[in-house]
Scaffold this motif. Structure first.
Motif, PDB file in Angstrom:
ATOM      1  N   ALA A 170       3.034  -0.966   4.091  1.00  0.00           N
ATOM      2  CA  ALA A 170       3.110   0.369   3.507  1.00  0.00           C
ATOM      3  C   ALA A 170       4.396   0.453   2.694  1.00  0.00           C
ATOM      4  O   ALA A 170       5.462   0.072   3.176  1.00  0.00           O
ATOM      5  CB  ALA A 170       3.115   1.428   4.608  1.00  0.00           C
TER       6      ALA A 170
ATOM      7  N   ILE B 256      -0.817  -6.010   5.421  1.00  0.00           N
ATOM      8  CA  ILE B 256      -0.628  -4.793   4.630  1.00  0.00           C
ATOM      9  C   ILE B 256       0.739  -4.201   4.948  1.00  0.00           C
ATOM     10  O   ILE B 256       1.058  -3.934   6.103  1.00  0.00           O
ATOM     11  CB  ILE B 256      -1.731  -3.750   4.912  1.00  0.00           C
TER      12      ILE B 256
ATOM     13  N   MET C  74       0.811  -1.216   0.000  1.00  0.00           N
ATOM     14  CA  MET C  74       0.000   0.000   0.000  1.00  0.00           C
ATOM     15  C   MET C  74       0.844   1.267   0.000  1.00  0.00           C
ATOM     16  O   MET C  74       1.547   1.554   0.969  1.00  0.00           O
ATOM     17  CB  MET C  74      -0.889   0.004   1.254  1.00  0.00           C
TER      18      MET C  74
ATOM     19  N   LYS D 193      -9.047  -2.884   6.905  1.00  0.00           N
ATOM     20  CA  LYS D 193      -8.934  -3.658   8.145  1.00  0.00           C
ATOM     21  C   LYS D 193     -10.256  -3.702   8.923  1.00  0.00           C
ATOM     22  O   LYS D 193     -10.452  -4.570   9.752  1.00  0.00           O
ATOM     23  CB  LYS D 193      -7.825  -3.098   9.033  1.00  0.00           C
TER      24      LYS D 193
ATOM     25  N   GLY E 168      -3.574   6.304   1.645  1.00  0.00           N
ATOM     26  CA  GLY E 168      -3.322   4.923   2.042  1.00  0.00           C
ATOM     27  C   GLY E 168      -3.599   4.630   3.505  1.00  0.00           C
ATOM     28  O   GLY E 168      -3.951   3.502   3.863  1.00  0.00           O
ATOM     29  N   TRP E 169      -3.467   5.644   4.371  1.00  0.00           N
ATOM     30  CA  TRP E 169      -3.773   5.439   5.784  1.00  0.00           C
ATOM     31  C   TRP E 169      -5.258   5.122   5.946  1.00  0.00           C
ATOM     32  O   TRP E 169      -5.626   4.173   6.627  1.00  0.00           O
ATOM     33  CB  TRP E 169      -3.408   6.677   6.604  1.00  0.00           C
TER      34      TRP E 169
ATOM     35  N   THR F 104      -6.214   1.760   4.309  1.00  0.00           N
ATOM     36  CA  THR F 104      -5.796   0.657   5.183  1.00  0.00           C
ATOM     37  C   THR F 104      -6.780   0.477   6.325  1.00  0.00           C
ATOM     38  O   THR F 104      -7.217  -0.638   6.619  1.00  0.00           O
ATOM     39  CB  THR F 104      -4.381   0.916   5.737  1.00  0.00           C
ATOM     40  N   SER F 105      -7.131   1.569   6.963  1.00  0.00           N
ATOM     41  CA  SER F 105      -8.071   1.516   8.076  1.00  0.00           C
ATOM     42  C   SER F 105      -9.416   0.932   7.643  1.00  0.00           C
ATOM     43  O   SER F 105      -9.987   0.084   8.342  1.00  0.00           O
ATOM     44  CB  SER F 105      -8.248   2.929   8.645  1.00  0.00           C
TER      45      SER F 105
ATOM     46  N   CYS G  71      -1.394  -0.869   9.088  1.00  0.00           N
ATOM     47  CA  CYS G  71      -0.324  -1.512   8.324  1.00  0.00           C
ATOM     48  C   CYS G  71       0.475  -2.434   9.246  1.00  0.00           C
ATOM     49  O   CYS G  71       0.659  -2.127  10.426  1.00  0.00           O
ATOM     50  CB  CYS G  71       0.609  -0.479   7.698  1.00  0.00           C
TER      51      CYS G  71
END
Length: 135
Positions: free
Chosen positions: A87, A85, A58, A75, A67-68, A71-72, A105
């Motif tokens: 980063a 994941i 990611m 998940k 991307g933060w 990702t959240s 991540c």
């Protein structure tokens, strides 16, 4: 025999040249053929839901949704909560690794990408993910 041949990898990267580098590295290893891509955070979440990858690489600085956040959100999806994941980012300022890990991540690699480090982490996390899903 290719242990990782059936594993799914999602590469999320908006810069075409960086995407080509990552895909070339994975192709060079020769174990990974089931790869999907996304070039923004919104598509990353959608593709992850449809593709159900074992591992996501990611980028953090993405258009539409960073991307933060992607990702959240990934998940938070029950069937994707255990997806690994990593980063992969040029965003290497102090505190950014901690922020990436806090968003969900599992690890952090900086650009420019060190080929050996990326390969090692991909293999490590695919193996770790296999253990998680088999429990």
């Amino acid at each position: 025999m290719s242990f990782y041949g059936n594993k799914k990898i999602l590469v999320v990267e908006d810069e075409v040249d960086n995407l080509k580098v990552i895909l070339s590295i994975l192709e060079y290893v020769g174990k990974y053929s089931n790869i999907a891509t996304a070039d923004n955070g919104i598509d990353a979440v959608k593709v992850a839901q449809q593709f159900k990858p074992d591992l996501i690489l990611m980028d953090l600085l993405l258009p539409k949704m960073d991307g933060w956040e992607a990702t959240s959100r990934i998940k938070s999806i029950p069937e994707l909560k255990n997806v690994q994941i990593i980063a992969v980012t040029a965003h290497a300022m102090y505190g950014q690794e901690k922020k990436a890990l806090a968003s969900g991540c599992d690890d952090y690699i900086t650009k420019p990408i060190d080929v050996h480090s990326l390969i090692k982490k991909v293999e490590e996390y695919l193996e770790k993910g296999s253990k998680i899903t088999s429990q």
